[in-house]
Design an enzyme around this catalytic site. Structure first.
Site, PDB file in Angstrom:
ATOM      1  N   GLY A  71       0.816  -1.207   0.000  1.00 59.33           N
ATOM      2  CA  GLY A  71       0.000   0.000   0.000  1.00 59.33           C
ATOM      3  C   GLY A  71       0.852   1.260   0.000  1.00 59.33           C
ATOM      4  CB  THR A  72       4.020   2.125   1.729  1.00 62.17           C
ATOM      5  OG1 THR A  72       3.511   1.838   3.029  1.00 62.17           O
ATOM      6  CG2 THR A  72       4.980   3.292   1.792  1.00 62.17           C
ATOM      7  CG  ASN A 149      -4.542   3.390   9.726  1.00 62.17           C
ATOM      8  OD1 ASN A 149      -5.035   4.326   9.099  1.00 62.17           O
ATOM      9  ND2 ASN A 149      -3.441   3.530  10.431  1.00 62.17           N
ATOM     10  CB  SER A 197      -1.810  -3.514   1.649  1.00 61.60           C
ATOM     11  OG  SER A 197      -0.747  -4.201   2.265  1.00 61.60           O
ATOM     12  CG  HIS A 199       0.463  -6.826   5.240  1.00 60.64           C
ATOM     13  ND1 HIS A 199       0.610  -6.425   6.545  1.00 60.64           N
ATOM     14  CD2 HIS A 199       0.703  -5.737   4.490  1.00 60.64           C
ATOM     15  CE1 HIS A 199       0.924  -5.136   6.564  1.00 60.64           C
ATOM     16  NE2 HIS A 199       0.992  -4.699   5.336  1.00 60.64           N
ATOM     17  CB  THR A 235      11.776  -9.566 -11.288  1.00 60.47           C
ATOM     18  OG1 THR A 235      12.806  -9.292 -12.231  1.00 60.47           O
ATOM     19  CG2 THR A 235      11.275 -10.992 -11.452  1.00 60.47           C
ATOM     20  CB  CYS A 322       3.529   3.295  10.745  1.00 56.92           C
ATOM     21  SG  CYS A 322       2.855   2.186   9.520  1.00 56.92           S
TER      22      CYS A 322
HETATM   23  N1  PLP Z   1      -2.693   2.637   4.174  1.00 59.80           N
HETATM   24  C1  PLP Z   1      -3.290   2.230   5.296  1.00 59.80           C
HETATM   25  C2  PLP Z   1      -4.627   2.774   5.650  1.00 59.80           C
HETATM   26  C3  PLP Z   1      -2.655   1.307   6.144  1.00 59.80           C
HETATM   27  O1  PLP Z   1      -3.258   0.923   7.265  1.00 59.80           O
HETATM   28  C4  PLP Z   1      -1.377   0.822   5.779  1.00 59.80           C
HETATM   29  C5  PLP Z   1      -0.647  -0.091   6.666  1.00 59.80           C
HETATM   30  O2  PLP Z   1      -0.799  -0.085   7.863  1.00 59.80           O
HETATM   31  C6  PLP Z   1      -0.821   1.267   4.577  1.00 59.80           C
HETATM   32  C7  PLP Z   1      -1.500   2.175   3.798  1.00 59.80           C
HETATM   33  C8  PLP Z   1       0.511   0.773   4.116  1.00 59.80           C
HETATM   34  O3  PLP Z   1       0.391  -0.503   3.517  1.00 59.80           O
HETATM   35  P1  PLP Z   1       1.663  -1.450   3.393  1.00 59.80           P
HETATM   36  O4  PLP Z   1       1.931  -1.988   4.758  1.00 59.80           O
HETATM   37  O5  PLP Z   1       1.227  -2.508   2.429  1.00 59.80           O
HETATM   38  O6  PLP Z   1       2.767  -0.638   2.854  1.00 59.80           O
END
Ligand code: PLP
Length: 380
Positions: A71-72, A149, A197, A199, A235, A322
């Site tokens: 997601g990042t 989140n 994302s 996970h 890749t 985070c």
């Molecule tokens: N966006 C939200 C709302 C999230 O909760 C998170 C991860 O906690 C992310 C983005 C980032 O995703 P990733 O861990 O796949 O980089």
């Protein structure tokens, strides 16, 4: 000791069947999907199937799925595209976004862009009038997350994107916490891009996707060999992508059961929490994810409570993963107008289909003991 993992918004374990789907691509199937020989073709077929499965999760055509490292990266790609396409203008985001939106947005200010944080109400909801009021003819992008989140708050993305669409302003939605937990129809909601994302809903870590509409210009963030239709070089991580696809398929098939199960656990926790004195459940009256409870017990420091629970085998979070370790109040709660003392006591419990009612009861027993111990100390 029995362990209870109640931090599923930070990351889940693999859903049933996901590891089995991945194993052949970790063991025997070493082909690179860009190679023309049979091993390469085999890997490419697996990639195509996973792309189809992820596309079905959000109801798009597979050509709209760009695999990323998570997601990042997907969020960074969209925000960075603004400075690649324009030399100035403004970007509108909500103040309760994940750091993977907030930080690249802050970076845009270094390139001369104005970044406006939308006002939110006390549950964190973005108001449609507030969005209309800040749009200008220089607005390059609006970005609002689907589900938060920390609180689990669900935004009305469709209503928000209706406003930007009228002015032909692209709308990006970070749906990392929504995918696999809510039904998502990318086209119906009317956004131009969306981050996912794996996970967060039973897939492996380090894999995600950027979903784009066909009319959205989003240049590559990582350039090189031109994979992913030139939109994300490198890749492809075939085993992880296969796992992402399997998790997406499982989430689609089990969505209702997942929601029902999580809601039972969440409701039980909320009922029990109400019997403790001075508990605040954030965004309680708002539309929230079925798996998330974010609350604060007056007088408690979240980090201390988190470590106490950890010593007894229970994993929760004191906010976004985070942010763990930072002794600053959650930016989400601050934006919602919650005072610092209450915010510093905030604990997030996020469950999955693998948690049980007993684990919730066990958590409540420990919390109650801690509250009693605290009251006893205060009365001495
Ligand atoms: N966006 C939200 C709302 C999230 O909760 C998170 C991860 O906690 C992310 C983005 C980032 O995703 P990733 O861990 O796949 O980089």
């Amino acid at each position: 000791m029995e362990f209870s993992y109640l931090d599923n918004n930070a990351g889940t374990g693999l859903a049933d069947g996901v590891l089995d789907a991945m194993l052949p691509y970790l063991q025997q199937q070493q082909g690179n999907p860009s190679s023309s020989h049979r091993f390469g073709r085999f890997a490419l077929t697996a990639l195509d199937q996973a792309r189809q499965q992820v596309a079905e999760l959000v109801k798009v055509h597979p050509s709209q799925v760009i695999f990323t490292s998570g997601g990042t990266e997907a969020n960074n790609q969209v925000l960075a595209s603004v400075s690649q396409l324009y030399s100035g203008g403004d970007v509108i985001i909500s103040p309760i976004e994940h750091p993977s939106i907030l930080e690249p947005a802050a970076r845009l200010t270094e390139y001369g862009f104005d970044v406006t944080h939308l006002a939110v109400d006390k549950s964190g909801r973005v108001n449609e009038d507030a969005l209309s009021a800040v749009l200008t003819n220089k607005t390059r992008l609006v970005s609002v997350m689907w589900a938060n989140n920390e609180t689990g708050l669900i935004q009305d993305i469709k209503s928000l994107s209706r406003i930007t669409r009228k002015k032909q302003i692209p709308f990006h939605c970070d749906a990392v916490q929504a995918a696999g937990k809510l039904e998502i129809n990318f086209n119906a909601v009317g956004v131009q891009s969306m981050s996912l994302s794996a996970h967060k809903f039973g897939g492996p870590k380090g894999i995600g996707a950027l979903i784009v509409s066909h009319d959205f210009d989003c240049p590559a963030f990582i350039v090189g060999g031109g994979q992913e239709n030139g939109l994300r070089s490198g890749t492809e991580n075939v085993p992880a992508i296969v796992g992402f696809g399997a998790a997406a398929q499982s989430a689609v098939q089990n969505l209702e059961r997942y929601q029902r199960h999580c809601r039972r656990l969440r409701d039980l926790l909320e009922v029990r929490l109400q019997s403790l004195p001075e508990v605040t459940i954030f965004a309680k009256e708002a539309n929230r994810l079925a798996n998330t409870v974010f609350f604060s017990v007056q007088g408690f420091d979240a980090e201390t409570l988190l470590m106490t629970l950890d010593r007894q085998g229970i994993a929760v979070s004191s906010g976004s993963a985070c942010g763990t370790g930072q002794q600053t109040p959650s930016h989400v709660l601050t934006a919602m107008g919650i005072d610092d003392v209450t915010a510093l006591g905030a604990i997030r419990v996020s469950v999955s289909q693998y948690n049980t009612l007993e684990q919730i009861e066990q958590l409540v027993v420990i919390l109650t003991k801690e509250v009693d111990r605290f009251k006893h100390l205060m009365n001495r």
